[in-house]
Design a protein around this motif. Structure first.
Motif, PDB file in Angstrom:
ATOM      1  N   ARG A  49      47.176  -4.107   9.201  1.00  0.00           N
ATOM      2  CA  ARG A  49      46.899  -4.584  10.553  1.00  0.00           C
ATOM      3  C   ARG A  49      45.561  -5.312  10.612  1.00  0.00           C
ATOM      4  NH1 ARG A  49      49.525  -0.357  14.674  1.00  0.00           N
ATOM      5  NH2 ARG A  49      51.296   0.123  13.381  1.00  0.00           N
ATOM      6  N   GLU A  50      44.877  -5.316   9.505  1.00  0.00           N
ATOM      7  CA  GLU A  50      43.594  -6.010   9.436  1.00  0.00           C
ATOM      8  C   GLU A  50      43.824  -7.509   9.378  1.00  0.00           C
ATOM      9  OE1 GLU A  50      41.004  -4.682   6.328  1.00  0.00           O
ATOM     10  OE2 GLU A  50      41.862  -2.668   6.430  1.00  0.00           O
ATOM     11  N   THR A  85      46.314 -12.957   5.928  1.00  0.00           N
ATOM     12  CA  THR A  85      46.260 -11.493   5.934  1.00  0.00           C
ATOM     13  C   THR A  85      45.809 -11.039   4.551  1.00  0.00           C
ATOM     14  OG1 THR A  85      48.597 -11.386   5.352  1.00  0.00           O
ATOM     15  CG2 THR A  85      48.058 -11.210   7.684  1.00  0.00           C
ATOM     16  N   PRO A  86      45.298  -9.826   4.425  1.00  0.00           N
ATOM     17  CA  PRO A  86      44.820  -9.354   3.108  1.00  0.00           C
ATOM     18  C   PRO A  86      45.912  -9.456   2.049  1.00  0.00           C
ATOM     19  CG  PRO A  86      44.121  -7.840   4.832  1.00  0.00           C
ATOM     20  CD  PRO A  86      45.054  -8.816   5.468  1.00  0.00           C
ATOM     21  N   GLY A  87      45.533  -9.994   0.907  1.00  0.00           N
ATOM     22  CA  GLY A  87      46.456 -10.108  -0.212  1.00  0.00           C
ATOM     23  C   GLY A  87      47.379 -11.315  -0.149  1.00  0.00           C
ATOM     24  N   LYS A  88      47.232 -12.158   0.864  1.00  0.00           N
ATOM     25  CA  LYS A  88      48.088 -13.337   0.972  1.00  0.00           C
ATOM     26  C   LYS A  88      47.225 -14.572   1.185  1.00  0.00           C
ATOM     27  CE  LYS A  88      52.129 -10.994   2.679  1.00  0.00           C
ATOM     28  NZ  LYS A  88      53.165 -10.929   3.659  1.00  0.00           N
TER      29      LYS A  88
END
Length: 194
Positions: free
Chosen positions: A7-8, A41-44
């Motif tokens: 959700r970050e 988003t984190p990791g993308k």
């Protein structure tokens, strides 16, 4: 192991983008694509942002059909019978003036050549103005007095966006919205009088 979406949100950075829109740009034409500037988003990896042409808005007085513009100019019953002169600002600094001695028929359409949008080759489309007559409210009255105004007097323009206009086989077609709200009229057998 189950993967759960984070959700970050990554850090957002406002970026100023200059987009140049050429005259006569077609609806949906891509103006500019910015790679790695979209939501992340984190990791993308961040996605692309694609700027496209959106012609017209709900607040406009004109309906766009290719390079032609369509609008409705409302006139009073007195103006329809005795004439009028109406002007309005059109596409920036240009002024359009319509002077009529009287209307020939209801929903008369005027074609103003070269007053539409710029198309390829710096040629301009046309402006189509439908003259809609606003009938006076006469609730309970049996008489109506009409005053002939001086056609030289400038009246304020009451413009409204035309109903949906489609171009099919080289011809413009206007959607007839009044049909959906038509009053059902019961016709008795035999003699018909309106």
């Amino acid at each position: 192991e189950k993967e759960q979406e984070s959700r970050e949100r990554c850090h957002e950075v406002p970026v100023e983008v200059t987009v140049r829109v050429s005259k006569g740009a077609k609806q949906g034409a891509s103006l500019k694509v910015l790679s790695n500037m979209g939501h992340q988003t984190p990791g993308k990896f961040p996605g692309k942002v694609n700027f496209k042409v959106q012609r017209g808005s709900k607040e406009d007085s004109y309906r766009i059909a290719e390079s032609d513009l369509h609008t409705v100019l409302h006139v009073s019953l007195e103006q329809a019978l005795f004439g009028f002169s109406i002007s309005w600002r059109h596409l920036g600094e240009e002024t359009v003036t319509i002077v009529k001695d009287r209307l020939e028929r209801p929903d008369e359409v005027l074609r103003l050549k070269g007053k539409g949008l710029v198309q390829s080759g710096n040629k301009r489309g046309d402006l189509y103005v439908r003259l809609a007559v606003d009938l006076p409210q006469v609730a309970g009255q049996k008489e109506l007095s009409l005053l002939a105004n001086n056609a030289e007097t400038q009246a304020e323009a009451k413009l409204e966006m035309e109903d949906e206009v489609r171009i099919e086989e080289g011809s413009a077609w206007r959607e007839w919205k009044e049909r959906s709200s038509a009053i059902t009229y019961k016709v008795s057998k035999g003699k018909t009088e309106l």
